[in-house]
Design a protein around this motif. Structure first.
Motif, PDB file in Angstrom:
ATOM      1  N   VAL A 202       0.832  -1.202   0.000  1.00  0.00           N
ATOM      2  CA  VAL A 202       0.000   0.000   0.000  1.00  0.00           C
ATOM      3  C   VAL A 202       0.868   1.255   0.000  1.00  0.00           C
ATOM      4  O   VAL A 202       0.610   2.212  -0.745  1.00  0.00           O
ATOM      5  CB  VAL A 202      -0.950   0.000   1.207  1.00  0.00           C
ATOM      6  CG1 VAL A 202      -1.698   1.332   1.309  1.00  0.00           C
ATOM      7  CG2 VAL A 202      -1.942  -1.145   1.109  1.00  0.00           C
ATOM      8  N   VAL A 203       1.909   1.253   0.833  1.00  0.00           N
ATOM      9  CA  VAL A 203       2.808   2.411   0.906  1.00  0.00           C
ATOM     10  C   VAL A 203       3.468   2.661  -0.446  1.00  0.00           C
ATOM     11  O   VAL A 203       3.559   3.803  -0.913  1.00  0.00           O
ATOM     12  CB  VAL A 203       3.876   2.199   2.004  1.00  0.00           C
ATOM     13  CG1 VAL A 203       4.958   3.270   1.911  1.00  0.00           C
ATOM     14  CG2 VAL A 203       3.229   2.214   3.381  1.00  0.00           C
ATOM     15  N   LEU A 204       3.934   1.587  -1.092  1.00  0.00           N
ATOM     16  CA  LEU A 204       4.549   1.726  -2.411  1.00  0.00           C
ATOM     17  C   LEU A 204       3.551   2.298  -3.412  1.00  0.00           C
ATOM     18  O   LEU A 204       3.891   3.200  -4.193  1.00  0.00           O
ATOM     19  CB  LEU A 204       5.048   0.368  -2.895  1.00  0.00           C
ATOM     20  CG  LEU A 204       5.544   0.323  -4.355  1.00  0.00           C
ATOM     21  CD1 LEU A 204       6.786   1.189  -4.522  1.00  0.00           C
ATOM     22  CD2 LEU A 204       5.828  -1.111  -4.789  1.00  0.00           C
ATOM     23  N   SER A 205       2.333   1.800  -3.394  1.00  0.00           N
ATOM     24  CA  SER A 205       1.324   2.269  -4.344  1.00  0.00           C
ATOM     25  C   SER A 205       1.012   3.746  -4.142  1.00  0.00           C
ATOM     26  O   SER A 205       0.886   4.509  -5.109  1.00  0.00           O
ATOM     27  CB  SER A 205       0.050   1.424  -4.204  1.00  0.00           C
ATOM     28  OG  SER A 205       0.306   0.063  -4.483  1.00  0.00           O
ATOM     29  N   VAL A 206       0.876   4.155  -2.879  1.00  0.00           N
ATOM     30  CA  VAL A 206       0.611   5.565  -2.585  1.00  0.00           C
ATOM     31  C   VAL A 206       1.805   6.426  -3.002  1.00  0.00           C
ATOM     32  O   VAL A 206       1.634   7.512  -3.584  1.00  0.00           O
ATOM     33  CB  VAL A 206       0.303   5.752  -1.088  1.00  0.00           C
ATOM     34  CG1 VAL A 206       0.215   7.239  -0.745  1.00  0.00           C
ATOM     35  CG2 VAL A 206      -0.997   5.042  -0.723  1.00  0.00           C
ATOM     36  N   ARG A 207       3.013   5.948  -2.722  1.00  0.00           N
ATOM     37  CA  ARG A 207       4.218   6.689  -3.091  1.00  0.00           C
ATOM     38  C   ARG A 207       4.279   6.898  -4.605  1.00  0.00           C
ATOM     39  O   ARG A 207       4.619   7.991  -5.082  1.00  0.00           O
ATOM     40  CB  ARG A 207       5.458   5.940  -2.610  1.00  0.00           C
ATOM     41  CG  ARG A 207       6.771   6.498  -3.153  1.00  0.00           C
ATOM     42  CD  ARG A 207       7.967   5.683  -2.677  1.00  0.00           C
ATOM     43  NE  ARG A 207       9.167   6.011  -3.414  1.00  0.00           N
ATOM     44  CZ  ARG A 207       9.913   7.086  -3.206  1.00  0.00           C
ATOM     45  NH1 ARG A 207       9.565   7.949  -2.274  1.00  0.00           N
ATOM     46  NH2 ARG A 207      10.996   7.309  -3.928  1.00  0.00           N
ATOM     47  N   LEU A 208       3.940   5.881  -5.372  1.00  0.00           N
ATOM     48  CA  LEU A 208       3.975   5.997  -6.830  1.00  0.00           C
ATOM     49  C   LEU A 208       2.972   7.040  -7.320  1.00  0.00           C
ATOM     50  O   LEU A 208       3.264   7.807  -8.236  1.00  0.00           O
ATOM     51  CB  LEU A 208       3.690   4.636  -7.464  1.00  0.00           C
ATOM     52  CG  LEU A 208       4.781   3.582  -7.300  1.00  0.00           C
ATOM     53  CD1 LEU A 208       4.308   2.239  -7.847  1.00  0.00           C
ATOM     54  CD2 LEU A 208       6.065   4.007  -7.996  1.00  0.00           C
ATOM     55  N   VAL A 209       1.792   7.059  -6.704  1.00  0.00           N
ATOM     56  CA  VAL A 209       0.794   8.062  -7.075  1.00  0.00           C
ATOM     57  C   VAL A 209       1.305   9.463  -6.773  1.00  0.00           C
ATOM     58  O   VAL A 209       1.169  10.388  -7.589  1.00  0.00           O
ATOM     59  CB  VAL A 209      -0.537   7.799  -6.343  1.00  0.00           C
ATOM     60  CG1 VAL A 209      -1.508   8.961  -6.562  1.00  0.00           C
ATOM     61  CG2 VAL A 209      -1.165   6.504  -6.832  1.00  0.00           C
ATOM     62  N   VAL A 210       1.908   9.637  -5.598  1.00  0.00           N
ATOM     63  CA  VAL A 210       2.435  10.946  -5.212  1.00  0.00           C
ATOM     64  C   VAL A 210       3.532  11.391  -6.178  1.00  0.00           C
ATOM     65  O   VAL A 210       3.554  12.544  -6.637  1.00  0.00           O
ATOM     66  CB  VAL A 210       2.966  10.907  -3.761  1.00  0.00           C
ATOM     67  CG1 VAL A 210       3.714  12.198  -3.430  1.00  0.00           C
ATOM     68  CG2 VAL A 210       1.826  10.694  -2.782  1.00  0.00           C
ATOM     69  N   LEU A 211       4.474  10.494  -6.491  1.00  0.00           N
ATOM     70  CA  LEU A 211       5.554  10.835  -7.404  1.00  0.00           C
ATOM     71  C   LEU A 211       5.020  11.195  -8.789  1.00  0.00           C
ATOM     72  O   LEU A 211       5.473  12.166  -9.413  1.00  0.00           O
ATOM     73  CB  LEU A 211       6.540   9.670  -7.519  1.00  0.00           C
ATOM     74  CG  LEU A 211       7.431   9.395  -6.307  1.00  0.00           C
ATOM     75  CD1 LEU A 211       8.253   8.130  -6.530  1.00  0.00           C
ATOM     76  CD2 LEU A 211       8.354  10.578  -6.044  1.00  0.00           C
TER      77      LEU A 211
END
Length: 224
Positions: A202-211
């Motif tokens: 989940v953290v990775l997925s959110v990070r990718l969206v933010v980037l």
């Protein structure tokens, strides 16, 4: 502060992107400005006038920033894509391995599985393969069109596609979590390793969206 350093300071404030990549571009600009100023000094100009002329001929900050921001946007986009291409399948593989090693076969589940839940899991598992393929397609497209399209247009188009890819991944993860929560929330945390990996996913997925959105925001406000 001399004219060159003042110019570089303004350019630095205008640009947004990874610190290391931005530092490389600024160092390149600094070298070019100093070389030009040195040439003018050798031609008889005094130091201050030579620096002002070098800055003037280098170009206005908004024009130079447009080109540099396009390059920075491209670098941010490529980094995001590689995290997407490698990270998403790795998360799925790691979770499955953790489930096999620390929990065992799905037959050990004590709660019934609705028929519709199979469609959700198939969608998520399909997305694990579709998203990296989409990311590779965007990378290939960026390389292919880099010789044909204006850098700013290419970055904006690539940023849109990257946002689509990462948000599709986020949708698949969110759908899986929501559906699993309806069936049996305990399945998200079968064991401690599985729970930790789910959080990491989940953290990775959110990070990718933010980037991706940060990259798109920089393109929309500076490159446009």
């Amino acid at each position: 502060m001399n004219a060159i350093e003042g110019y570089l300071t303004e350019l630095d404030r205008t640009l947004s992107g990874p610190a290391s990549a931005k530092a490389d571009l600024l160092a390149e600009a600094r070298d070019g400005l100093h070389d030009a100023a040195e040439a003018y000094r050798e031609g008889g100009w005094d130091a201050a006038a030579a620096e002002h002329r070098a800055v003037r001929e280098f170009g206005p900050v908004p024009v130079v920033a447009r080109e540099y921001q396009a390059e920075l946007g491209m670098q941010v986009g490529i980094r995001t894509l590689w995290q997407l291409i490698i990270g998403v399948p790795l998360m799925q593989l790691a979770w499955d391995m953790a489930r096999i090693l620390t929990f065992g076969d799905w037959t050990r589940l004590t709660t019934p599985t609705p028929s519709w839940y199979g469609f959700v899991t198939h969608f998520t598992h399909g997305a694990v393969f579709v998203v990296p393929v989409l990311g590779l397609g965007v990378l290939a497209g960026m390389r292919w069109h880099s010789r044909k399209m204006d850098g700013s247009r290419l970055v904006r188009l690539s940023a849109r596609l990257i946002v689509v890819a990462v948000e599709f991944n986020m949708l698949s993860v969110a759908l899986l979590i929501f559906a699993t929560g309806l069936v049996d929330a305990g399945r998200l945390f079968l064991t401690v390793p599985c729970g930790l990996l789910m959080v990491a996913w989940v953290v990775l997925s959110v990070r990718l969206v933010v980037l991706a959105r940060r990259s798109w925001g920089g393109c929309a406000t500076i490159v446009a």
